[in-house]
Design an enzyme around this catalytic site. Structure first.
Site, PDB file in Angstrom:
ATOM      1  N   TYR A 166      -1.523  -0.337  10.279  1.00  0.00           N
ATOM      2  CA  TYR A 166      -1.714  -0.869   8.921  1.00  0.00           C
ATOM      3  C   TYR A 166      -0.546  -0.452   8.024  1.00  0.00           C
ATOM      4  O   TYR A 166       0.017  -1.276   7.282  1.00  0.00           O
ATOM      5  CB  TYR A 166      -3.036  -0.340   8.361  1.00  0.00           C
ATOM      6  CG  TYR A 166      -3.251  -0.597   6.889  1.00  0.00           C
ATOM      7  CD1 TYR A 166      -3.688  -1.840   6.441  1.00  0.00           C
ATOM      8  CD2 TYR A 166      -3.028   0.409   5.948  1.00  0.00           C
ATOM      9  CE1 TYR A 166      -3.894  -2.076   5.093  1.00  0.00           C
ATOM     10  CE2 TYR A 166      -3.233   0.179   4.598  1.00  0.00           C
ATOM     11  CZ  TYR A 166      -3.668  -1.055   4.172  1.00  0.00           C
ATOM     12  OH  TYR A 166      -3.866  -1.290   2.836  1.00  0.00           O
TER      13      TYR A 166
ATOM     14  N   SER B 202       0.863  -1.197   0.000  1.00  0.00           N
ATOM     15  CA  SER B 202       0.000   0.000   0.000  1.00  0.00           C
ATOM     16  C   SER B 202       0.892   1.238   0.000  1.00  0.00           C
ATOM     17  O   SER B 202       1.999   1.222   0.562  1.00  0.00           O
ATOM     18  CB  SER B 202      -0.874   0.021   1.262  1.00  0.00           C
ATOM     19  OG  SER B 202      -1.542   1.273   1.377  1.00  0.00           O
TER      20      SER B 202
END
Ligand code: NAP
Length: 250
Positions: free
Chosen positions: A159, A145
């Protein structure tokens, strides 16, 4: 044993994973569609793959559970008799929080699913594809990501850190198996319009973030799938250890 190459997509039932499954079928792959709980969504993807001429099965399994991972790969062995690619896609976010508000339970779940799960799946794939283990070679694409670069302050630094681990894992594993006919790469999606944002309590996040993205829009799951399919394909035969930003310039 099937003549077509076989791709296992973790989290293949919805979002980016489902788009990878559909694109793979159109490019000649048979597909194992892993899902966590949404059987109906996985079955719909299986139907779409078959409509595109591929063989497909849905395999229930939590990548946060080592036993489920073992069983998932054994199901691929039993059904297809080969494995040529892994899209290490399953991943979660959590509700927005500061680091000083995060519980041990939250961190354990985040790292177990996003990091340990991806590493254990890659290990199973290497055991089947690496020439060191008698395999015929293959490719792994990990889904990272842009959060790994940005850090996602006040949203989900946990995350972001889990995805930074995926970046480092991609580089290390790629070099470890570089002479074993296995390529390992990653894609870093930017803000993509999927249900993951609602699962973190921010259903409008993709739309709300658009003004902060150089291209002024969120990406689609299909745009990520195209990059993944390139990295899985022979067109990327000299590409390993690469991490491709697919983020609209973000
Ligand atoms: P999504 O729409 O929420 O879909 C998640 C998929 O993963 C579903 O198929 C779900 O299965 C499955 N899944 C969830 N937890 C699982 C587990 N423990 N074991 C196995 N499968 C599990 O997510 P997405 O947006 O497509 O995201 C896919 C990947 O892209 C993730 O790694 C995410 O971090 C990454 N990513 C997404 C974005 C974005 O903006 N969307 C940006 C950067 C990176 P069920 O259908 O059974 O629930």
């Amino acid at each position: 044993m099937t003549q077509r190459p076989v791709l296992l997509v973790t989290g293949g039932s919805r979002g980016i994973g489902a788009a990878i499954c559909r694109a793979a079928a159109l490019q000649g792959w048979d597909v194992a569609v892993n899902y966590a709980s949404n059987r109906a969504a996985a079955d719909a993807v299986v139907t779409a793959v078959k409509a595109a001429g591929g063989e497909a099965i849905a395999i229930k399994g939590d990548v946060g559970d080592a036993g489920d991972i073992t069983a998932m790969f054994e199901a691929v062995d039993t059904h297809f008799g080969r494995l040529d690619g892994l899209a290490n896609n399953a991943g979660i976010v959590d509700a927005p929080a500061r680091v000083d508000e995060m519980s041990v339970e939250r961190l354990d779940r985040m790292m177990r699913i996003n990091v340990s799960g991806s590493i254990l799946c890659a290990a199973e794939a290497v055991r089947r594809m690496s020439s060191r283990h008698g395999g015929k070679g293959g490719a792994i694409v990990n889904i990272s990501s842009m959060a790994a670069i940005i850090g996602s302050p006040s949203q989900y630094v946990d995350y972001a850190a889990s995805k930074a681990a995926i970046d480092t894992f991609t580089i290390g594993l790629a070099r470890e198996v570089a002479t074993e006919a296995v390529r390992v790469n990653a894609v870093r999606p930017g803000v993509i319009d999927t249900e993951i944002h609602a699962s973190g309590g921010l259903p409008d996040r993709a739309r709300d973030m658009a003004p902060s993205i150089p291209m002024q829009r969120a990406g689609t799951a299909e745009e990520i799938a195209d990059a993944v399919l390139y990295l899985l394909s022979p067109a990327a035969s000299y590409v390993t250890g690469a991490i491709l930003n697919v983020s609209g310039g973000r």
